[in-house]
Design an enzyme around this catalytic site. Structure first.
Site, short mmCIF file in Angstrom:
data_model
loop_
_atom_site.label_atom_id
_atom_site.label_comp_id
_atom_site.label_asym_id
_atom_site.label_seq_id
_atom_site.Cartn_x
_atom_site.Cartn_y
_atom_site.Cartn_z
N HIS A 290 0.75 -0.95 -0.14
CA HIS A 290 0.06 -0.03 -0.05
C HIS A 290 0.76 1.42 -0.10
O HIS A 290 1.39 1.76 0.96
CB HIS A 290 -0.95 0.01 1.15
CG HIS A 290 -2.03 1.18 1.26
ND1 HIS A 290 -3.32 0.76 1.62
CD2 HIS A 290 -2.02 2.29 0.65
CE1 HIS A 290 -4.12 2.01 1.39
NE2 HIS A 290 -3.24 2.67 0.95
N LEU B 85 2.36 6.38 -4.95
CA LEU B 85 3.63 7.03 -5.80
C LEU B 85 3.44 8.39 -6.39
O LEU B 85 4.28 8.99 -6.94
CB LEU B 85 4.10 5.90 -6.76
CG LEU B 85 4.71 4.59 -6.27
CD1 LEU B 85 5.08 3.65 -7.31
CD2 LEU B 85 6.03 4.81 -5.25
N ARG B 86 2.13 8.65 -6.79
CA ARG B 86 2.05 9.81 -7.13
C ARG B 86 2.01 10.39 -8.72
O ARG B 86 1.78 11.39 -9.05
CB ARG B 86 2.63 11.02 -6.29
CG ARG B 86 2.35 10.86 -4.80
CD ARG B 86 0.83 10.95 -4.35
NE ARG B 86 0.81 11.39 -2.92
CZ ARG B 86 -0.47 10.93 -2.21
NH1 ARG B 86 -1.43 10.43 -2.86
NH2 ARG B 86 -0.49 11.00 -0.92
N HIS C 150 -10.97 0.86 0.87
CA HIS C 150 -10.67 2.17 2.04
C HIS C 150 -11.88 1.99 2.78
O HIS C 150 -12.81 2.61 2.19
CB HIS C 150 -10.16 3.27 1.38
CG HIS C 150 -10.18 4.54 2.04
ND1 HIS C 150 -9.16 5.42 2.33
CD2 HIS C 150 -11.26 5.11 2.76
CE1 HIS C 150 -9.38 6.51 3.02
NE2 HIS C 150 -10.87 6.31 3.32
N ASN D 11 -5.68 9.44 7.24
CA ASN D 11 -6.98 8.83 7.03
C ASN D 11 -6.64 7.39 6.76
O ASN D 11 -6.37 7.07 5.54
CB ASN D 11 -7.81 9.62 6.04
CG ASN D 11 -9.19 9.03 6.04
OD1 ASN D 11 -9.70 8.49 7.16
ND2 ASN D 11 -9.98 9.20 4.86
N ASP E 168 0.82 2.57 3.78
CA ASP E 168 0.13 3.54 3.43
C ASP E 168 0.89 4.85 3.12
O ASP E 168 0.57 5.92 3.48
CB ASP E 168 -1.09 3.87 4.33
CG ASP E 168 -2.14 5.11 3.86
OD1 ASP E 168 -2.00 5.09 2.45
OD2 ASP E 168 -3.06 5.37 4.58
#
Ligand code: DOR
Ligand code: ZN
Length: 438
Positions: A61, A64-65, A180, A282, A309
């Site tokens: 998880h 990497l954007r 999620h 979150n 995460d």
């Protein structure tokens, strides 16, 4: 090309190995594991006593954007961070811009990973187009392009019906749906765990029940469809209860916990730095009873995997009012020290269980290679220095973003080296391996 990793404690729970052994790497693959292997023709790498040789760690998880938010992270900076953290493979979330809901985006990520040539990258596709929760993405196309799972992470799958369909389709392709878990109406515009600290600081709360409702829904739908359902970044004790109950009933449910959720609590909202946006994520840091439930689940086997995460955000984005900051912290380079210190050295679990949580289990859940040192498998290996004194320094992280609440922490245990496909891709200069042949 032969290399012999000589000595060291080889920990390979998938094959029931835990003892001092040698490991022979030949042409990028594991050739043999055993005592006093012959050295002829091989470059010998002496593994210092006390160091651990284990199957490469897999973080199932990470964000990497790329594409779209390269100021936070790119595939290249992300995998550099991964190998420095001891990870030989990562699975990346689809909440990029555009969302990874089609083969073009998946291929771009894989091409970038190929160029970077450090950790392996397993893309995770979106459940719905644009992760908007309306139309299912083309799951066959995503699978074909190389995705290993689907999720709308960042958000829950919008409706129970869509989740049912996602499970049905993903199940046909042997992929898990990663959720999620969050009831959006209960979460509302909350920014921190609903409890004493959020109240006293005037922050809107998110109750643990918001997560547990999503877990319960997923478990029920996994039972209905017979497909694999995986709970991402689990944080609430009621969620743990739901997973435990589901497993007891034979439902195909698995779950992961992030290091911040087994180390920190919502007390961090108030101290040492009140309103520190590096403790905003979150799901949020929860109260001690929740943190303790995560530890209990890790110890008793309810928790399948540890995943970070890893959620990089730029300094400028985080340096705003708590309310307005984005959720998330980086995690790739802090996971091993936190896990060794807080789980293994604390006496909660033993090393083989940690390797199970961070390598064998993620490989099994995602159905990817790795998680084992069986002869013939690719030589993806992590070498741990379990007694290394590590001081976390945010400014030194390889990740493009430095948003960690663990800056300055001193922990016992770190990564000595990371080997992918027989090639050394990271050596920690602060260990004796930094100066030797590796
Ligand atoms: O803290 C988080 N950050 N949680 C999420 O679900 C998304 C992630 C992100 O993408 O920044
Ligand atoms: Zn998430």
């Amino acid at each position: 090309m032969k290399r012999l990793l000589k000595g060291g404690r080889v920990v390979d729970p998938a094959n029931g190995v835990d003892g001092v052994h040698d490991l022979l790497i030949e042409d990028g693959r594991i050739a043999r594991v055993g005592r006093d292997l012959p050295v002829e023709g091989a470059t010998v790498v002496e593994i210092p006593a006390g160091f651990v040789v284990c199957p490469g760690l897999i973080d199932m998880h990470v964000h990497l954007r790329e594409p779209g938010q390269e100021h936070k992270e790119t595939v290249a900076t992300g995998v550099a961070s991964a190998v420095a953290g001891g990870f030989t493979a990562v699975a990346c979330m689809p909440n990029t811009s555009p969302v990874n809901d089609n083969a073009n985006v998946t291929s771009l990520i894989l091409a970038r990973a190929n160029e970077a040539n450090l950790a392996r990258v397993y893309p995770i596709g979106a459940v719905s187009k644009g992760s908007k929760g309306e139309l299912l993405a083309d799951i066959a196309e995503l699978k074909q392009a190389g995705c290993v799972a689907i999720t709308d992470d960042g958000h829950p799958v919008a409706t129970a019906l869509l989740m049912r369909r996602a499970l049905e389709y993903a199940g046909m392709f042997g992929m898990p749906v990663i959720e999620h878990c969050e009831d959006p109406t209960l979460k509302g515009d909350g920014v921190a765990h609903e409890g004493f600290h959020a109240s006293s600081l005037g922050l809107r709360g998110i109750p643990g029940a918001a997560e547990a409702l999503g877990v319960e829904r997923g478990v029920l739908l996994s039972e209905l469809t017979g497909s694999a359902f995986h709970v991402a970044h689990m944080s609430a004790r009621a969620s743990m209860r739901a997973v435990r109950k589901g497993k007891e009933a034979g439902v195909r449910v698995t779950c992961e916990v992030a290091p911040h959720h087994f180390t920190l609590t919502d007390e961090a909202l108030a101290s040492p730095i009140p309103y520190d946006t590096n403790v905003k994520m979150n799901p949020p840091l929860r109260e001690a009873a929740d943190r303790d439930a995560m530890l209990a689940g890790i110890a008793d086997g309810t928790v399948d995997a540890i995943a970070t995460d890893h959620a990089p955000h730029h300094y400028d984005e985080k340096k705003v009012e708590f309310d307005r900051a984005p959720f998330g912290i980086v995690g790739l380079e802090t996971a091993v020290p936190l896990a060794l210190d807080r789980l293994v050295h604390a006496g909660l679990i033993r090393l083989p269980r940690l390797v199970e949580l961070m390598s064998a289990a993620p490989a099994r859940i995602l159905r990817v290679a790795g998680g084992s040192l069986a002869p013939g498998s690719a030589a993806d290996i992590t070498i741990l220095a379990p007694d290394l004194k590590v001081r976390i320094r945010a400014s030194q992280l390889r990740s493009r973003s430095k948003n960690t609440p663990f800056d300055g922490w001193e922990l016992r245990g770190g990564v000595a080296a990371t080997i992918v496909g027989g090639r050394t891709v990271y050596v920690n200069p602060e260990t004796v391996m930094g100066s030797g042949v590796i």
